[in-house]
Design a protein around this motif. Structure first.
Motif, PDB file in Angstrom:
ATOM      1  N   LEU A   1     -12.065  71.704 -42.733  1.00 47.65           N
ATOM      2  CA  LEU A   1     -11.183  70.548 -42.801  1.00 47.65           C
ATOM      3  C   LEU A   1     -10.056  70.815 -43.800  1.00 47.65           C
ATOM      4  N   PRO A   2      -8.838  70.412 -43.476  1.00 46.41           N
ATOM      5  CA  PRO A   2      -7.783  70.507 -44.483  1.00 46.41           C
ATOM      6  C   PRO A   2      -8.116  69.591 -45.651  1.00 46.41           C
TER       7      PRO A   2
ATOM      8  N   TYR B   1      -0.042  68.444 -45.124  1.00 48.60           N
ATOM      9  CA  TYR B   1      -1.426  68.830 -44.816  1.00 48.60           C
ATOM     10  C   TYR B   1      -1.970  68.173 -43.550  1.00 48.60           C
ATOM     11  N   PHE B   2      -1.570  66.918 -43.314  1.00 52.42           N
ATOM     12  CA  PHE B   2      -2.220  66.150 -42.252  1.00 52.42           C
ATOM     13  C   PHE B   2      -1.254  65.707 -41.149  1.00 52.42           C
TER      14      PHE B   2
ATOM     15  N   LYS C   1      -4.591  60.527 -37.700  1.00 50.07           N
ATOM     16  CA  LYS C   1      -5.635  61.366 -38.263  1.00 50.07           C
ATOM     17  C   LYS C   1      -6.478  60.522 -39.220  1.00 50.07           C
TER      18      LYS C   1
ATOM     19  N   ASP D   1     -10.797  63.869 -40.070  1.00 46.88           N
ATOM     20  CA  ASP D   1      -9.969  65.001 -39.655  1.00 46.88           C
ATOM     21  C   ASP D   1      -9.400  65.768 -40.848  1.00 46.88           C
ATOM     22  N   GLY D   2      -9.518  65.202 -42.021  1.00 44.48           N
ATOM     23  CA  GLY D   2      -9.029  65.837 -43.238  1.00 44.48           C
ATOM     24  C   GLY D   2      -9.518  65.063 -44.442  1.00 44.48           C
TER      25      GLY D   2
ATOM     26  N   ILE E   1      -8.284  60.283 -42.392  1.00 46.70           N
ATOM     27  CA  ILE E   1      -8.281  61.017 -43.643  1.00 46.70           C
ATOM     28  C   ILE E   1      -9.242  60.343 -44.612  1.00 46.70           C
TER      29      ILE E   1
END
Length: 214
Positions: free
Chosen positions: A162-163, A211-212, A25, A133-134, A27
């Motif tokens: 988005l988280p 979270y991710f 992901k 993605d976050g 981030i």
């Protein structure tokens, strides 16, 4: 029909592999200038890869281009979460070259750096809208979080669905107030830390996995 079915299944498996939850992901580490984003990025990278992401500095806008550290594997509770860290330039509404003059730079260098920093802000916004993605949102807990930039960025992150993990950084400073950060964005969980000292990084890593982790 059997050949076509097998071909279709193969394509389906290949596509599933390409877009697997196991893929790293991206981030993005966001926040205002001098919140400690690069210090945090380097802390995470060093803890899990042994390498740094980029140079740290007390000079504002030292990070003027997004920097990326790929395939950072974070292990929590027997599980491995793989992320790409994107250390982004500090977002602000205006970059004034006079900020750099205060740090004993020549005017030409200050003007050049302010132009690069402005371009970096635009790049950070592009990453936010298109390529992450976050978000790990880093705030200096010794300063007032109620700013136009913070409100705008959190709003954009929420609109992108988005988280986001909010970190109240610099808890090692005497005038730090984690509660002030929590009060500013009560809709999100706030995690205290000192990226410089490494305080509370275990909880930060737990939350990154939560979270991710997909």
């Amino acid at each position: 029909m059997g050949l076509l079915t097998n071909l279709r299944d193969s394509i389906s498996r290949a596509a599933s592999s390409l877009f697997s939850e196991e893929d790293p992901k991206r981030i993005g580490i966001y926040g205002p200038p001098n919140a400690g984003k690069t210090t945090l990025a380097n802390r995470i990278a060093r803890d899990w890869t042994g390498d740094a992401v980029g140079p740290e500095s007390h000079v504002p806008h030292e990070t003027r281009r997004a920097r990326r550290k790929e395939d950072v594997e974070i292990e929590r509770d027997g599980k491995t979460v793989t992320i790409d860290i994107v250390d982004t330039p500090g977002v602000t509404t205006k970059v004034d070259y006079e900020e750099f003059l205060d740090h004993d730079m020549e005017k030409d260098d200050a003007v050049r750096r302010s132009r690069e920093a402005t371009e970096g802000v635009a790049e950070a916004m592009h990453w936010l809208r298109e390529d992450v993605d976050g978000v790990i949102y880093v705030l200096d807990s010794s300063t007032d979080p109620f700013t136009q930039v913070n409100t705008m960025l959190i709003g954009i992150i929420e609109s992108q669905d988005l988280p986001v993990l909010i970190l109240a950084n610099k808890t090692d400073l005497e005038d730090s107030s984690v509660q002030r950060i929590s009060n500013a964005f009560p809709q999100h969980e706030t995690i205290p830390l000192s990226a410089l000292e490494g305080d509370n990084m275990d909880e930060v890593y737990d939350k990154i996995a939560e979270y991710f982790g997909g």
